[in-house]
Design a protein around this motif. Sequence first.
Motif, PDB file in Angstrom:
ATOM      1  N   HIS A 147       3.378  33.262 -22.457  1.00 27.52           N
ATOM      2  CA  HIS A 147       3.837  34.464 -23.167  1.00 27.52           C
ATOM      3  C   HIS A 147       3.985  34.020 -24.613  1.00 27.52           C
ATOM      4  O   HIS A 147       5.076  33.666 -25.041  1.00 27.52           O
ATOM      5  CB  HIS A 147       5.205  34.925 -22.655  1.00 27.52           C
ATOM      6  CG  HIS A 147       5.285  35.089 -21.165  1.00 27.52           C
ATOM      7  ND1 HIS A 147       4.754  36.184 -20.522  1.00 27.52           N
ATOM      8  CD2 HIS A 147       5.829  34.318 -20.184  1.00 27.52           C
ATOM      9  CE1 HIS A 147       4.988  36.078 -19.220  1.00 27.52           C
ATOM     10  NE2 HIS A 147       5.627  34.955 -18.991  1.00 27.52           N
TER      11      HIS A 147
ATOM     12  N   VAL B 240      17.584  29.395 -23.720  1.00 29.89           N
ATOM     13  CA  VAL B 240      17.771  30.703 -24.357  1.00 29.89           C
ATOM     14  C   VAL B 240      17.164  31.793 -23.472  1.00 29.89           C
ATOM     15  O   VAL B 240      17.795  32.810 -23.196  1.00 29.89           O
ATOM     16  CB  VAL B 240      17.127  30.714 -25.768  1.00 29.89           C
ATOM     17  CG1 VAL B 240      17.062  32.124 -26.316  1.00 29.89           C
ATOM     18  CG2 VAL B 240      17.902  29.806 -26.711  1.00 29.89           C
TER      19      VAL B 240
ATOM     20  N   VAL C 156      16.695  43.009 -28.501  1.00 33.90           N
ATOM     21  CA  VAL C 156      16.779  41.544 -28.521  1.00 33.90           C
ATOM     22  C   VAL C 156      16.232  41.095 -29.883  1.00 33.90           C
ATOM     23  O   VAL C 156      15.033  40.930 -30.060  1.00 33.90           O
ATOM     24  CB  VAL C 156      15.975  40.911 -27.357  1.00 33.90           C
ATOM     25  CG1 VAL C 156      16.119  39.400 -27.360  1.00 33.90           C
ATOM     26  CG2 VAL C 156      16.435  41.478 -26.027  1.00 33.90           C
TER      27      VAL C 156
ATOM     28  N   SER D 107      10.356  25.315 -25.946  1.00 33.36           N
ATOM     29  CA  SER D 107      10.265  26.349 -24.920  1.00 33.36           C
ATOM     30  C   SER D 107       8.979  26.190 -24.135  1.00 33.36           C
ATOM     31  O   SER D 107       7.895  26.155 -24.698  1.00 33.36           O
ATOM     32  CB  SER D 107      10.288  27.733 -25.558  1.00 33.36           C
ATOM     33  OG  SER D 107      10.010  28.711 -24.587  1.00 33.36           O
TER      34      SER D 107
HETATM   35  C1  HEC Z   1      19.180  38.620 -24.801  1.00 32.13           C
HETATM   36  C2  HEC Z   1      18.312  38.739 -23.652  1.00 32.13           C
HETATM   37  C3  HEC Z   1      16.923  38.180 -23.728  1.00 32.13           C
HETATM   38  C4  HEC Z   1      16.522  36.928 -24.124  1.00 32.13           C
HETATM   39  C5  HEC Z   1      17.384  35.799 -24.714  1.00 32.13           C
HETATM   40  C6  HEC Z   1      15.112  36.826 -23.824  1.00 32.13           C
HETATM   41  N1  HEC Z   1      14.671  38.012 -23.290  1.00 32.13           N
HETATM   42 FE1  HEC Z   1      12.797  38.436 -22.645  1.00 32.13          FE
HETATM   43  N2  HEC Z   1      13.322  40.352 -22.234  1.00 32.13           N
HETATM   44  C7  HEC Z   1      14.591  40.853 -22.390  1.00 32.13           C
HETATM   45  C8  HEC Z   1      14.571  42.275 -22.088  1.00 32.13           C
HETATM   46  C9  HEC Z   1      15.767  43.199 -22.107  1.00 32.13           C
HETATM   47  C10 HEC Z   1      13.221  42.597 -21.745  1.00 32.13           C
HETATM   48  C11 HEC Z   1      12.652  43.938 -21.346  1.00 32.13           C
HETATM   49  C12 HEC Z   1      12.775  44.052 -19.858  1.00 32.13           C
HETATM   50  C13 HEC Z   1      12.111  45.265 -19.322  1.00 32.13           C
HETATM   51  O1  HEC Z   1      11.412  45.972 -20.032  1.00 32.13           O
HETATM   52  O2  HEC Z   1      12.276  45.450 -18.108  1.00 32.13           O
HETATM   53  C14 HEC Z   1      12.483  41.348 -21.840  1.00 32.13           C
HETATM   54  C15 HEC Z   1      11.128  41.219 -21.513  1.00 32.13           C
HETATM   55  C16 HEC Z   1      10.460  40.013 -21.478  1.00 32.13           C
HETATM   56  C17 HEC Z   1       9.109  39.840 -20.986  1.00 32.13           C
HETATM   57  C18 HEC Z   1       8.209  40.919 -20.402  1.00 32.13           C
HETATM   58  C19 HEC Z   1       7.399  41.508 -21.501  1.00 32.13           C
HETATM   59  C20 HEC Z   1       6.431  42.588 -21.074  1.00 32.13           C
HETATM   60  O3  HEC Z   1       5.362  42.686 -21.725  1.00 32.13           O
HETATM   61  O4  HEC Z   1       6.713  43.322 -20.117  1.00 32.13           O
HETATM   62  C21 HEC Z   1       8.797  38.542 -21.157  1.00 32.13           C
HETATM   63  C22 HEC Z   1       7.482  37.868 -20.801  1.00 32.13           C
HETATM   64  C23 HEC Z   1       9.942  37.884 -21.736  1.00 32.13           C
HETATM   65  N3  HEC Z   1      10.930  38.815 -21.929  1.00 32.13           N
HETATM   66  C24 HEC Z   1       9.995  36.541 -22.044  1.00 32.13           C
HETATM   67  C25 HEC Z   1      11.073  35.921 -22.681  1.00 32.13           C
HETATM   68  C26 HEC Z   1      11.085  34.541 -23.095  1.00 32.13           C
HETATM   69  C27 HEC Z   1       9.930  33.584 -22.911  1.00 32.13           C
HETATM   70  C28 HEC Z   1      12.313  34.286 -23.654  1.00 32.13           C
HETATM   71  C29 HEC Z   1      12.784  32.996 -24.283  1.00 32.13           C
HETATM   72  C30 HEC Z   1      11.978  32.478 -25.372  1.00 32.13           C
HETATM   73  C31 HEC Z   1      13.069  35.531 -23.596  1.00 32.13           C
HETATM   74  N4  HEC Z   1      12.278  36.498 -23.001  1.00 32.13           N
HETATM   75  C32 HEC Z   1      14.361  35.695 -24.038  1.00 32.13           C
HETATM   76  C33 HEC Z   1      15.715  40.159 -22.751  1.00 32.13           C
HETATM   77  C34 HEC Z   1      15.734  38.856 -23.235  1.00 32.13           C
END
Ligand code: HEC
Length: 445
Positions: A175, A98, A72, A169
């Motif tokens: 986070h 997003v 990402v 956001s």
């Molecule tokens: C394109 C897809 C995508 C977008 C857009 C996205 N994420 Fe993620 N996010 C992921 C993926 C893939 C993971 C990893 C998941 C896993 O490890 O199971 C993740 C993990 C996370 C985690 C867990 C982190 C941890 O320490 O385990 C958090 C909190 C998070 N995202 C917050 C956000 C936030 C807030 C936004 C918007 C600002 C966002 N994400 C946007 C795909 C995305």
Amino acid sequence: MRRFFLFTFPVIVLIFFSLRTVCSQELKENTQVEAPVQPSAQVNDPCAECHTRITPGIVVDWQLSKHSANDVGCAKCHGDRHNSMTDAANAGVAGLEVCAKCHATQVEQFSKGKHALAWGAMKAMPTLHWQPMAQVDGLKGCGACHRVGLKTEGEVKGLMEKGSGFGASSCDVCHTRHLFSVDEARSPQVCRTCHTGVESPQWEMYSSSHHGERFLLKQSRMLPEDAAAPTCQSCHIQEGDHANMTAWGYLALRLPYPEDAQWARDRVAILQALGVFDPAGKTTPRLAVFETYKFFNFKEEDWQAEREKALKTCNDCHSVNFARAELDKGDQMIREADALMAEGIRIVAALYRDGLLKKPESYSYAFPDLLSLHNAPTVIEQKLFSMFHEYRTRTFQGAFHCSPDYSFWRGWAPMQSHLIEIKERAAEIRATGGKAGEHPAKAAK
Ligand code: HEC
Ligand code: HEC
Ligand code: HEC
Ligand code: HEC
Ligand code: HEC
Ligand code: HEC
Ligand code: HEC
Ligand code: HEC
């Protein structure tokens, strides 16, 4: 005396210089720890590559995040319309929508909770326009804490136009960017930025309770990792559910009225001072605002459901019997606090009624208005305001969060002393035929 000085002076000088050397050594050691942020050599993202020179701290955070490990990249959240040194204005706003593309569950849960309402609730306050812009849309005071709430597209655009930029956001309050870490969000410290101080001192109450004290000792490894200690999240983001809500909430009011007749009468006085009822006891348009922003539960069942949810959490470590009795005591403190509060309100309302305190033009009803916050126009109304927003809340918040200090010394005790001051001032105002109650600037003329 002189001999004493002649002897001690060199000693003091000596102590001063040796202390200085010790301090400067400590300083040096500390500065050695602080290394400048350095992204690791390989950055497989075209945006990040340039940004290692522009904003290295952001790139390091991103590299440490689950996002970079899962492909990402920067463009997934900010779009790809900006990609040179000169077109940064085209970078996309990474709003909640997003995050929703990949974390629909959390966004959906979040949208049902109280945090989602925080921006609208702040904006609904009738005296908000009296605050400086930086405090609200500038995200420095009220706006900094209430930014956690959902905003309409128009509101986000408005923020950008006013130069506040970021604040789109809601997710990055727990986070924080660009780590977006789940460990950070699980720590009670992350709640502290907003749940602290005058209006909502849950951090102070929790961290000094046995619950918080134990958890902090666990964090510093003085207690074993598996020792039982609840965090804010154990009780309020139960099992990862982002829809946070409590039975009583901030105002600790509820409809219908309690069965206890005196408590019900006290409640009416409070609702009148909140402008939800007019002085005759009829509902006003403000009721709809209170309903929209869930300022309190309008149905007994909803209140009960939240209470049962809380008890289920306590039951992880305590017997239900023990926990129910503890929460009941919190409820009793609300009733006791309401009795003092209503007495204060009635005293001030009588001054209005008898024409001894002038109704500000901005007030809709001939009653003191607790929603005028710190802009309440006279000293006696300021006292009433503090009694409500500081001390009444602490009285029961302290009971629920197991903080004897907040419940008594910083809650119940000042409620009583404020009531005495209100009584004395009211007597003065009556004795001077209203002169003592005029706005200080006007009275000085
Ligand atoms: C394109 C897809 C995508 C977008 C857009 C996205 N994420 Fe993620 N996010 C992921 C993926 C893939 C993971 C990893 C998941 C896993 O490890 O199971 C993740 C993990 C996370 C985690 C867990 C982190 C941890 O320490 O385990 C958090 C909190 C998070 N995202 C917050 C956000 C936030 C807030 C936004 C918007 C600002 C966002 N994400 C946007 C795909 C995305
Ligand atoms: C050739 C260098 C370069 C590349 C490539 C680049 N940026 Fe930037 N970016 C910049 C500069 C310079 C700024 C302005 C920095 C400042 O204000 O201090 C900036 C600012 C930003 C901002 C902040 C905008 C603001 O209003 O403050 C974001 C977000 C951003 N870039 C994201 C991206 C994303 C996403 C990409 C890839 C699609 C990208 N950048 C590619 C140089 C670059
Ligand atoms: C330090 C952060 C902070 C600041 C500054 C702040 N608030 Fe709050 N506010 C909170 C928190 C946290 C709560 C929830 C407290 C609770 O439930 O105990 C809250 C609750 C509220 C509520 C009650 C919502 C409800 O559901 O009952 C309103 C209304 C409100 N704030 C408006 C304002 C206004 C208007 C300002 C500025 C004049 C302001 N706040 C400043 C953090 C803040
Ligand atoms: C998971 C989504 C996500 C990813 C990935 C992401 N950002 Fe951001 N970024 C955000 C959010 C959310 C904000 C704050 C937006 C707001 O509050 O309006 C932000 C804000 C920014 C800002 C402006 C604020 C500041 O602190 O200066 C810059 C610059 C920026 N990002 C650069 C980057 C760069 C460079 C990358 C890649 C290394 C990146 N972002 C990757 C979500 C993301
Ligand atoms: C009030 C603080 C708070 C806010 C605001 C918040 N989160 Fe979380 N989030 C948490 C906590 C606490 C957890 C860990 C829950 C647990 O223990 O499983 C978490 C976990 C997550 C995870 C990891 C889930 C998993 O099972 O690994 C993702 C993804 C996530 N949040 C996304 C978001 C998104 C998207 C938003 C914005 C809608 C958001 N969060 C807003 C506190 C918050
Ligand atoms: C052991 C469980 C527990 C812990 C830990 C805990 N709370 Fe609470 N909290 C409660 C209970 C119980 C209530 C009252 C629920 C009700 O209305 O019946 C409450 C109420 C609240 C409220 C609503 C207003 C109030 O104070 O009554 C807020 C906001 C809040 N808690 C935030 C926090 C924050 C932030 C932390 C951590 C600093 C925290 N809580 C720690 C159990 C807990
Ligand atoms: C950016 C500031 C901010 C952060 C960080 C934050 N909160 Fe809040 N919280 C608020 C505001 C503002 C409100 C009041 C919203 C309203 O009632 O409209 C609130 C309301 C609440 C409520 C609802 C009380 C009620 O009325 O029922 C709970 C529970 C709560 N927060 C718990 C937490 C916990 C737990 C954390 C940390 C994991 C946290 N908050 C982090 C600002 C914040
Ligand atoms: C994760 C475990 C855990 C959860 C969940 C939990 N507690 Fe506790 N609680 C403890 C521990 C550990 C202590 C400190 C040891 C003791 O006094 O028994 C404690 C102590 C207390 C005390 C005594 C405080 C004092 O100063 O002596 C009260 C009251 C209390 N808890 C109420 C509650 C209530 C009410 C809930 C639910 C809203 C709750 N607890 C949830 C673990 C927990």
